[in-house]
Motif scaffolding. Structure first.
Motif, PDB file in Angstrom:
ATOM      1  N   ALA A  99      47.805  39.928  41.128  1.00 61.28           N
ATOM      2  CA  ALA A  99      48.415  40.511  42.339  1.00 61.28           C
ATOM      3  C   ALA A  99      47.355  40.863  43.406  1.00 61.28           C
ATOM      4  O   ALA A  99      47.791  40.615  44.722  1.00 61.28           O
ATOM      5  N   VAL A 100      46.130  41.314  43.090  1.00 61.95           N
ATOM      6  CA  VAL A 100      45.061  41.438  44.082  1.00 61.95           C
ATOM      7  C   VAL A 100      44.953  40.371  44.941  1.00 61.95           C
ATOM      8  O   VAL A 100      44.691  40.200  45.996  1.00 61.95           O
ATOM      9  N   TRP A 101      44.463  39.432  43.938  1.00 60.56           N
ATOM     10  CA  TRP A 101      44.193  38.050  44.483  1.00 60.56           C
ATOM     11  C   TRP A 101      45.054  37.325  45.445  1.00 60.56           C
ATOM     12  O   TRP A 101      44.724  36.857  46.568  1.00 60.56           O
ATOM     13  N   ARG A 102      46.548  37.426  45.082  1.00 55.60           N
ATOM     14  CA  ARG A 102      47.548  36.957  46.158  1.00 55.60           C
ATOM     15  C   ARG A 102      47.421  37.744  47.357  1.00 55.60           C
ATOM     16  O   ARG A 102      47.940  37.202  48.325  1.00 55.60           O
ATOM     17  N   GLU A 103      47.309  38.896  47.169  1.00 55.80           N
ATOM     18  CA  GLU A 103      47.771  39.916  48.456  1.00 55.80           C
ATOM     19  C   GLU A 103      46.520  39.793  49.353  1.00 55.80           C
ATOM     20  O   GLU A 103      46.722  39.788  50.326  1.00 55.80           O
ATOM     21  N   MET A 104      45.280  39.630  48.965  1.00 53.62           N
ATOM     22  CA  MET A 104      44.119  39.551  49.634  1.00 53.62           C
ATOM     23  C   MET A 104      43.667  38.172  49.930  1.00 53.62           C
ATOM     24  O   MET A 104      42.834  38.074  50.860  1.00 53.62           O
ATOM     25  N   GLY A 105      44.445  37.083  49.395  1.00 53.04           N
ATOM     26  CA  GLY A 105      44.116  35.904  49.824  1.00 53.04           C
ATOM     27  C   GLY A 105      44.234  35.363  51.219  1.00 53.04           C
ATOM     28  O   GLY A 105      44.971  36.126  51.903  1.00 53.04           O
ATOM     29  N   LEU A 124      42.249  47.335  45.095  1.00 50.21           N
ATOM     30  CA  LEU A 124      41.177  46.900  44.141  1.00 50.21           C
ATOM     31  C   LEU A 124      41.025  48.331  43.099  1.00 50.21           C
ATOM     32  O   LEU A 124      40.914  47.928  41.849  1.00 50.21           O
ATOM     33  N   ILE A 125      41.118  49.538  43.647  1.00 46.94           N
ATOM     34  CA  ILE A 125      41.083  50.599  43.006  1.00 46.94           C
ATOM     35  C   ILE A 125      42.125  50.661  42.121  1.00 46.94           C
ATOM     36  O   ILE A 125      42.056  50.839  40.704  1.00 46.94           O
ATOM     37  N   VAL A 126      43.334  50.634  42.407  1.00 54.49           N
ATOM     38  CA  VAL A 126      44.529  50.739  41.565  1.00 54.49           C
ATOM     39  C   VAL A 126      44.605  49.583  40.461  1.00 54.49           C
ATOM     40  O   VAL A 126      44.935  49.836  39.294  1.00 54.49           O
ATOM     41  N   ASN A 127      44.566  48.310  41.044  1.00 58.56           N
ATOM     42  CA  ASN A 127      44.519  47.455  39.960  1.00 58.56           C
ATOM     43  C   ASN A 127      43.455  47.345  39.142  1.00 58.56           C
ATOM     44  O   ASN A 127      43.596  46.947  38.021  1.00 58.56           O
ATOM     45  N   GLY A 128      42.386  47.619  39.473  1.00 57.95           N
ATOM     46  CA  GLY A 128      41.266  47.936  38.785  1.00 57.95           C
ATOM     47  C   GLY A 128      41.293  48.838  37.486  1.00 57.95           C
ATOM     48  O   GLY A 128      41.200  48.596  36.163  1.00 57.95           O
TER      49      GLY A 128
END
Length: 146
Positions: A99-105, A124-128
């Motif tokens: 989710a983070v990788w796709r959103e921040m890509g 990063l905080i929420v998904n971490g």
């Protein structure tokens, strides 16, 4: 004597027509720019919907992994219930990372979107935290007694 007067009138109409054409061209450019801005906004919002879908899928996989371990342990071999729960929980952690990788890509840089993107630090905080929850659930199903 009417010829010069008609020429002046024709010249005035031609100038008015040129002015109208110029205004129309400016409006078309403005309209194209606005459509581009709206398309960029839609793209950002579509990315956020995709992010939400990844997180939703991860949460469902996390709950399914915990539930599979709890519900299947009396139905199938305990190792199979644990393996099923493990795979679902690992998949949930993958979903949170994806989710983070796709959103921040990196995507096409928007020229001037009207809306702001979600802050990268928040993602990063929420998904971490969600990955840590997945890992805690994994430890929980491996240490639980059948």
């Amino acid at each position: 004597m009417d010829a010069p007067h008609d020429a002046d009138r024709a010249h005035a109409k031609l100038a008015e027509s040129a002015s109208t054409l110029k205004d129309s061209a400016v409006q078309q450019v403005d309209s194209a720019d606005r459509r581009t801005e709206l398309a960029i906004d839609r793209t950002i919002l579509a990315g956020e919907r995709t992010y939400a879908a990844w997180v939703r899928t991860g949460l469902a996989a996390l709950a399914s992994g915990i539930g599979a371990r709890a519900l299947l342990s009396d139905v199938v071999f305990p190792w199979l219930a644990t393996a099923t729960g493990t795979m679902l929980i690992l998949f949930s952690a993958f979903c949170f990372v994806a989710a983070v990788w796709r959103e921040m890509g990196a995507g096409a840089p928007p020229p001037r979107p009207d809306i702001r993107r979600l802050p990268a630090a928040l993602l990063l905080i929420v998904n971490g935290f969600l990955v840590l929850v997945s890992l805690a659930a994994l430890v929980g199903i491996w240490s639980a007694r059948s």
